[in-house]
Write an enzyme that holds these catalytic residues in place. Structure first.
Site, short mmCIF file in Angstrom:
data_model
loop_
_atom_site.label_atom_id
_atom_site.label_comp_id
_atom_site.label_asym_id
_atom_site.label_seq_id
_atom_site.Cartn_x
_atom_site.Cartn_y
_atom_site.Cartn_z
N GLN A 121 0.77 -1.23 0.11
CA GLN A 121 -0.05 -0.15 0.06
C GLN A 121 0.92 1.29 0.10
OE1 GLN A 121 -2.30 1.81 3.27
NE2 GLN A 121 -4.16 1.37 2.23
N TYR A 141 -5.95 11.33 3.99
CA TYR A 141 -4.47 11.70 3.50
C TYR A 141 -4.53 12.03 2.17
CZ TYR A 141 -3.81 8.41 7.55
OH TYR A 141 -3.93 8.33 8.94
N ARG A 155 -7.90 2.35 -2.64
CA ARG A 155 -8.82 2.42 -1.38
C ARG A 155 -9.30 3.65 -1.03
NH1 ARG A 155 -8.12 0.56 4.93
NH2 ARG A 155 -9.21 -1.47 4.23
N GLY A 204 -9.64 -6.83 9.66
CA GLY A 204 -8.44 -6.18 10.32
C GLY A 204 -7.99 -6.57 11.47
N ARG A 205 -8.82 -6.22 12.64
CA ARG A 205 -8.58 -6.67 13.98
C ARG A 205 -8.28 -8.36 14.17
NH1 ARG A 205 -8.88 -2.64 18.42
NH2 ARG A 205 -8.34 -0.53 17.42
#
Length: 374
Positions: A101, A188, A235, A331-332
């Protein structure tokens, strides 16, 4: 519920994924210092999770100005490329597929993280609020801080940044990655260009939506020229409601998010990229995306679609059955369960995440989560 379809193979660009489970980008801040270099510990972490059909690395800054958090890895120096090669070799030894990424935080940074203590760079000189960065205060020690006031990039500098993305993509290939994902979410840099909240420019990269999407379009084209569009993912994190919590964790809310992101997705479809990754809200009781958005995305984008954001296996199966998505990020659960797909397959219980070891530190809470003993 029958989950067999989630365990089926699926095509992603030139690759056949062994299942539809994805290790999504997860910042863990374990790179070696100085130099923000991927290391052997990180190689072990990724190799442990090769049961995923696709793996995407944590956000990896494309240049020194792209860093907003201490100890996150980069992919612009020879040492960083060599470090990432350890990771890709470890993953490929297990027969898995891994994308890098590519990340630039833009204004979400602090002068202490910038070369020569300079101001962070951004589309417009608007300070980021309702978000914190993480700065180093000593060896292995750090603290949260408010982002510094950014400076506006010149038009020439914007064009130079497009080429920095292309160079990072070349570096990723040199490091052995199978493809790259562009981080265009979470407030971002690319998201800052897209958003009416953060882009007040009056050149070709600002103003109307077409202009605000120009940076995205040029970066996608430049990176596609390097890696091939069929080895590129993008993404986004489209938000449809505005609260401070959402702004902190997912980015920027537009006055018309449906139009903004559907037009952005049209850009990606025209570029024929391999996949679109959509990060949904991931806090407790967060709403799903609107059904008309799910449907419009599916109608417009012809590549693979990935969804992530506190997904359960039941939600993944439901979205797959509805035809909205193809692959799914966990994810987690993947942090705490290196063998997550096998746990899902057999209905084994899941390890709990240790929240104190998510960012920075050692092998504790990183590579020491147990596999199921069955």
């Amino acid at each position: 519920m029958n989950y067999s379809e989630l365990f089926s193979e699926t095509q992603l660009g030139p690759y056949i994924l062994k299942n539809r489970f994805v290790l999504p980008p997860l910042t863990r801040s374990r790179s070696s210092q100085p130099g923000n270099i991927a290391n052997t510990l990180m190689a072990e972490y990724y190799q442990q999770r090769t049961g995923a059909g696709l793996m995407v690395t944590e956000g990896t800054q494309i240049e020194p100005r792209g860093q907003g958090y201490a100890w996150t890895p980069g992919i612009y120096s020879p040492a960083q490329i060599a470090g990432w090669r350890k990771v890709t070799q470890a993953v490929h030894a297990k027969g898995s597929i891994i994308f890098a990424q590519l990340w630039h935080v833009g204004r979400v940074s602090h002068t202490s993280l910038q070369p020569d203590g300079a101001a962070p760079v951004a589309p417009s000189a608007i300070r980021a609020d309702a978000v914190k960065v993480f700065i180093e205060t000593g060896p292995g020690e750090g603290e949260l801080a408010s982002p510094s006031e950014p400076r506006e990039l010149s038009t020439a500098e914007v064009k130079e940044l497009v080429q920095l993305y292309a160079q990072a993509a070349k570096n990723a290939l040199e490091a052995g990655f199978d493809g790259v994902e562009l981080h265009c979410a979470n407030g971002y840099l690319v998201n800052q260009f897209i958003s009416e909240q953060t882009n007040r420019r009056n050149d070709e990269y600002g103003g109307n939506l077409t202009n605000r999407l120009r940076f995205l379009k040029e970066v996608v084209a430049a990176v596609s020229d390097v890696v091939g569009s069929d080895k590129l993912g993008v993404r986004f994190a489209p938000l449809f409601e505005s609260t401070d919590e959402e702004r902190v964790y997912l980015g920027l809310v537009e006055s018309d998010p449906h139009t903004t992101y559907i037009e952005a997705i049209k850009v990606l479809n025209d570029a024929d990229i391999a996949y679109l990754s959509l990060a949904e809200a991931d806090w407790d009781n967060a709403p799903d995306l609107p059904n008309d958005f799910y449907q419009d995305v599916r109608d417009i984008f012809k590549g693979s679609i990935m969804y992530a954001g506190r997904y359960s296996i039941d939600k993944a199966q439901r979205v797959l059955a509805q035809g909205y998505g193809d692959i799914f990020g966990f994810g987690r659960p993947f942090i705490a369960n290196p063998d997550l797909p096998e746990r899902f397959r057999h209905g084994w219980p899941l390890n709990r995440v240790d929240p104190t070891s998510l960012y920075g530190g050692t092998a504790k809470g990183y590579t020491d989560y147990p596999y199921h003993q069955g």
